[in-house]
Motif scaffolding. Structure first.
Motif, PDB file in Angstrom:
ATOM      1  N   LEU A  26       0.640  -0.715   0.124  1.00 14.74           N
ATOM      2  CA  LEU A  26       0.004   0.333  -0.101  1.00 14.74           C
ATOM      3  C   LEU A  26       0.568   1.138  -0.052  1.00 14.74           C
ATOM      4  O   LEU A  26       0.726   2.332  -0.706  1.00 14.74           O
ATOM      5  N   VAL A  27       2.110   0.780   1.297  1.00 12.83           N
ATOM      6  CA  VAL A  27       2.520   2.266   0.789  1.00 12.83           C
ATOM      7  C   VAL A  27       3.792   2.869  -0.408  1.00 12.83           C
ATOM      8  O   VAL A  27       3.774   4.119  -1.205  1.00 12.83           O
ATOM      9  N   SER A  28       4.171   1.629  -1.112  1.00 10.91           N
ATOM     10  CA  SER A  28       4.645   1.863  -2.586  1.00 10.91           C
ATOM     11  C   SER A  28       3.781   2.289  -3.557  1.00 10.91           C
ATOM     12  O   SER A  28       4.249   2.697  -4.103  1.00 10.91           O
ATOM     13  N   TYR A  29       2.559   2.101  -3.213  1.00 10.99           N
ATOM     14  CA  TYR A  29       1.703   1.718  -4.154  1.00 10.99           C
ATOM     15  C   TYR A  29       1.334   3.461  -3.940  1.00 10.99           C
ATOM     16  O   TYR A  29       0.965   4.385  -5.160  1.00 10.99           O
TER      17      TYR A  29
ATOM     18  N   LEU B 240      -5.543  -2.140 -11.882  1.00 13.90           N
ATOM     19  CA  LEU B 240      -5.178  -3.612 -12.192  1.00 13.90           C
ATOM     20  C   LEU B 240      -4.824  -3.578 -10.331  1.00 13.90           C
ATOM     21  O   LEU B 240      -5.042  -5.014 -10.527  1.00 13.90           O
ATOM     22  N   GLN B 241      -3.618  -3.215 -10.140  1.00 13.48           N
ATOM     23  CA  GLN B 241      -2.789  -3.627  -8.919  1.00 13.48           C
ATOM     24  C   GLN B 241      -3.723  -3.590  -7.738  1.00 13.48           C
ATOM     25  O   GLN B 241      -3.175  -3.647  -6.546  1.00 13.48           O
ATOM     26  N   LEU B 242      -4.601  -2.401  -7.705  1.00 17.06           N
ATOM     27  CA  LEU B 242      -5.408  -2.638  -6.627  1.00 17.06           C
ATOM     28  C   LEU B 242      -5.985  -3.427  -6.280  1.00 17.06           C
ATOM     29  O   LEU B 242      -6.470  -4.244  -5.463  1.00 17.06           O
ATOM     30  N   PHE B 243      -6.490  -4.731  -7.289  1.00 19.04           N
ATOM     31  CA  PHE B 243      -6.864  -5.687  -7.354  1.00 19.04           C
ATOM     32  C   PHE B 243      -6.240  -6.991  -6.741  1.00 19.04           C
ATOM     33  O   PHE B 243      -6.091  -7.484  -6.408  1.00 19.04           O
ATOM     34  N   TYR B 244      -4.881  -6.634  -7.482  1.00 20.63           N
ATOM     35  CA  TYR B 244      -3.563  -7.310  -7.068  1.00 20.63           C
ATOM     36  C   TYR B 244      -3.303  -7.296  -5.172  1.00 20.63           C
ATOM     37  O   TYR B 244      -3.150  -7.507  -4.724  1.00 20.63           O
TER      38      TYR B 244
ATOM     39  N   THR C 151       2.823 -18.987 -13.828  1.00 15.58           N
ATOM     40  CA  THR C 151       1.217 -19.332 -13.376  1.00 15.58           C
ATOM     41  C   THR C 151       1.141 -18.464 -12.537  1.00 15.58           C
ATOM     42  O   THR C 151      -0.010 -18.650 -12.202  1.00 15.58           O
ATOM     43  N   THR C 152       1.409 -17.103 -12.559  1.00 14.74           N
ATOM     44  CA  THR C 152       0.680 -16.321 -11.796  1.00 14.74           C
ATOM     45  C   THR C 152      -0.862 -16.306 -12.155  1.00 14.74           C
ATOM     46  O   THR C 152      -0.654 -15.940 -13.606  1.00 14.74           O
ATOM     47  N   PRO C 153      -2.040 -16.149 -10.975  1.00  9.75           N
ATOM     48  CA  PRO C 153      -3.019 -15.598 -11.928  1.00  9.75           C
ATOM     49  C   PRO C 153      -3.803 -14.812 -12.943  1.00  9.75           C
ATOM     50  O   PRO C 153      -2.691 -13.916 -12.241  1.00  9.75           O
ATOM     51  N   ARG C 154      -4.321 -14.785 -13.930  1.00  9.82           N
ATOM     52  CA  ARG C 154      -3.827 -13.752 -14.722  1.00  9.82           C
ATOM     53  C   ARG C 154      -4.370 -12.503 -14.182  1.00  9.82           C
ATOM     54  O   ARG C 154      -3.956 -11.159 -14.645  1.00  9.82           O
ATOM     55  N   PRO C 155      -5.445 -12.187 -13.291  1.00  4.30           N
ATOM     56  CA  PRO C 155      -6.072 -10.534 -13.270  1.00  4.30           C
ATOM     57  C   PRO C 155      -3.995 -10.262 -11.867  1.00  4.30           C
ATOM     58  O   PRO C 155      -3.871  -8.642 -11.911  1.00  4.30           O
ATOM     59  N   ILE C 156      -4.031 -10.829 -11.219  1.00  2.08           N
ATOM     60  CA  ILE C 156      -2.619 -10.495 -10.493  1.00  2.08           C
ATOM     61  C   ILE C 156      -1.574 -10.002 -11.783  1.00  2.08           C
ATOM     62  O   ILE C 156      -0.774  -9.274 -11.606  1.00  2.08           O
ATOM     63  N   HIS C 157      -1.105 -11.162 -12.615  1.00  6.91           N
ATOM     64  CA  HIS C 157      -0.155 -11.231 -13.559  1.00  6.91           C
ATOM     65  C   HIS C 157      -0.189  -9.960 -13.861  1.00  6.91           C
ATOM     66  O   HIS C 157       1.314  -8.917 -14.598  1.00  6.91           O
ATOM     67  N   ILE C 158      -1.065 -10.040 -15.379  1.00  6.29           N
ATOM     68  CA  ILE C 158      -1.080  -7.894 -15.861  1.00  6.29           C
ATOM     69  C   ILE C 158      -1.058  -6.823 -14.854  1.00  6.29           C
ATOM     70  O   ILE C 158       0.498  -6.447 -15.507  1.00  6.29           O
ATOM     71  N   GLY C 159      -1.692  -6.356 -13.890  1.00  9.60           N
ATOM     72  CA  GLY C 159      -1.384  -6.050 -13.172  1.00  9.60           C
ATOM     73  C   GLY C 159       0.298  -5.164 -13.214  1.00  9.60           C
ATOM     74  O   GLY C 159       0.715  -3.856 -12.658  1.00  9.60           O
ATOM     75  N   THR C 160       1.285  -6.436 -12.279  1.00  9.90           N
ATOM     76  CA  THR C 160       1.892  -6.331 -11.777  1.00  9.90           C
ATOM     77  C   THR C 160       3.709  -7.086 -12.370  1.00  9.90           C
ATOM     78  O   THR C 160       4.262  -6.875 -11.677  1.00  9.90           O
TER      79      THR C 160
END
Length: 258
Positions: free
Chosen positions: A37-40, A91-95, A159-168
């Protein structure tokens, strides 16, 4: 291996924030929640502020982020790139939310790339401060470091789940690859014909890079993300609307006159 050796190796593994793990302690997850959260927030606020404001310190030219988007063959389109990063931030909020999930698959996936994600945010935070103060070579150094950071994150956690993979991972990595060209071109001052000829060769790197991830990992997201950078390679449309272009000039889109 002796028990002491195995214990030492296990201990060093636990101390390495970039190591892949199958489970995380509650304390580790809490730490990732806070630092993520802090780095974001730090990166988001810095990017937003310097999009509209220039720094007032330093002896070098200080401009906004897009004020230093100088006319090179790899200048970025500020509208497309800004929209791209807004989407990534969303998308990074989802992460970040995945760290609070009851699904251990998402929690572990988010925690495994946490160190890479936090490092990326801090490196981009430093990059922005150097970029707007016209320290282009130092800014390029941070982009290079982050390129390796995100590349390692991709290979280790493909193999990270796609919603996390794309944003981060794939989204920031694609932009970081484009930024190597963008920042590098500004750092070397590529405004002459020879640099433009080299640019016409290097532009094929975008295609090769995207095809590699498609072939090796069946990942279309890198190629899709890279396509965002293409319209901004010259910071504008290569040719004016309605302009008749010769066959030779059509083969060399980055050789357009200033």
């Amino acid at each position: 291996m002796s028990e002491n050796g195995a214990a030492a190796q296990s201990g060093s593994h636990r101390l390495n924030p970039f190591a892949r793990r199958e489970d995380f302690s509650g304390q580790s997850i809490l730490l990732y929640k806070i630092t993520t959260l802090v780095s974001y927030i730090i990166l988001l606020v810095t990017a937003f502020y310097y999009t509209f404001n220039a720094p007032h310190d330093g002896k070098y030219a200080h401009r906004t982020i897009w004020g230093n988007n100088l006319a090179t063959p790899f200048a970025q389109n500020h509208i497309i790139t800004s929209i791209y990063w807004i989407v990534l931030f969303i998308l990074q909020l989802f992460y970040a939310y995945s760290l609070y999930s009851n699904n251990t698959v998402y929690v572990n996936a988010a925690a495994n790339i946490g160190a890479h994600y936090i490092a990326s945010n801090l490196l981009l935070f430093g990059f922005i401060h150097l970029w707007v103060r016209s320290h282009f070579w130092l800014a390029l150094l941070l982009i290079v470091i982050n390129f390796f950071n995100l590349t390692f994150a991709y290979f280790r956690h493909s193999t990270t789940p796609r919603p996390i993979h794309i944003g981060t991972v794939s989204g920031p990595l694609a932009w970081n690859f484009v930024a190597l060209y963008w920042v590098g071109a500004v750092a070397v001052g590529s405004h002459h014909l020879a640099a433009r000829i080299v640019a016409n060769i290097f532009i094929w790197g975008f295609l090769a890079y995207g095809l590699f991830f498609l072939a090796a990992f069946k990942d279309y997201t890198i190629g899709f993300a890279l396509s965002v950078g293409v319209p901004g390679l010259v910071g504008r449309d290569p040719f004016k609307r309605g302009e008749i272009v010769s066959e030779d000039r059509e083969r060399a889109p980055l050789l357009a006159d200033e």
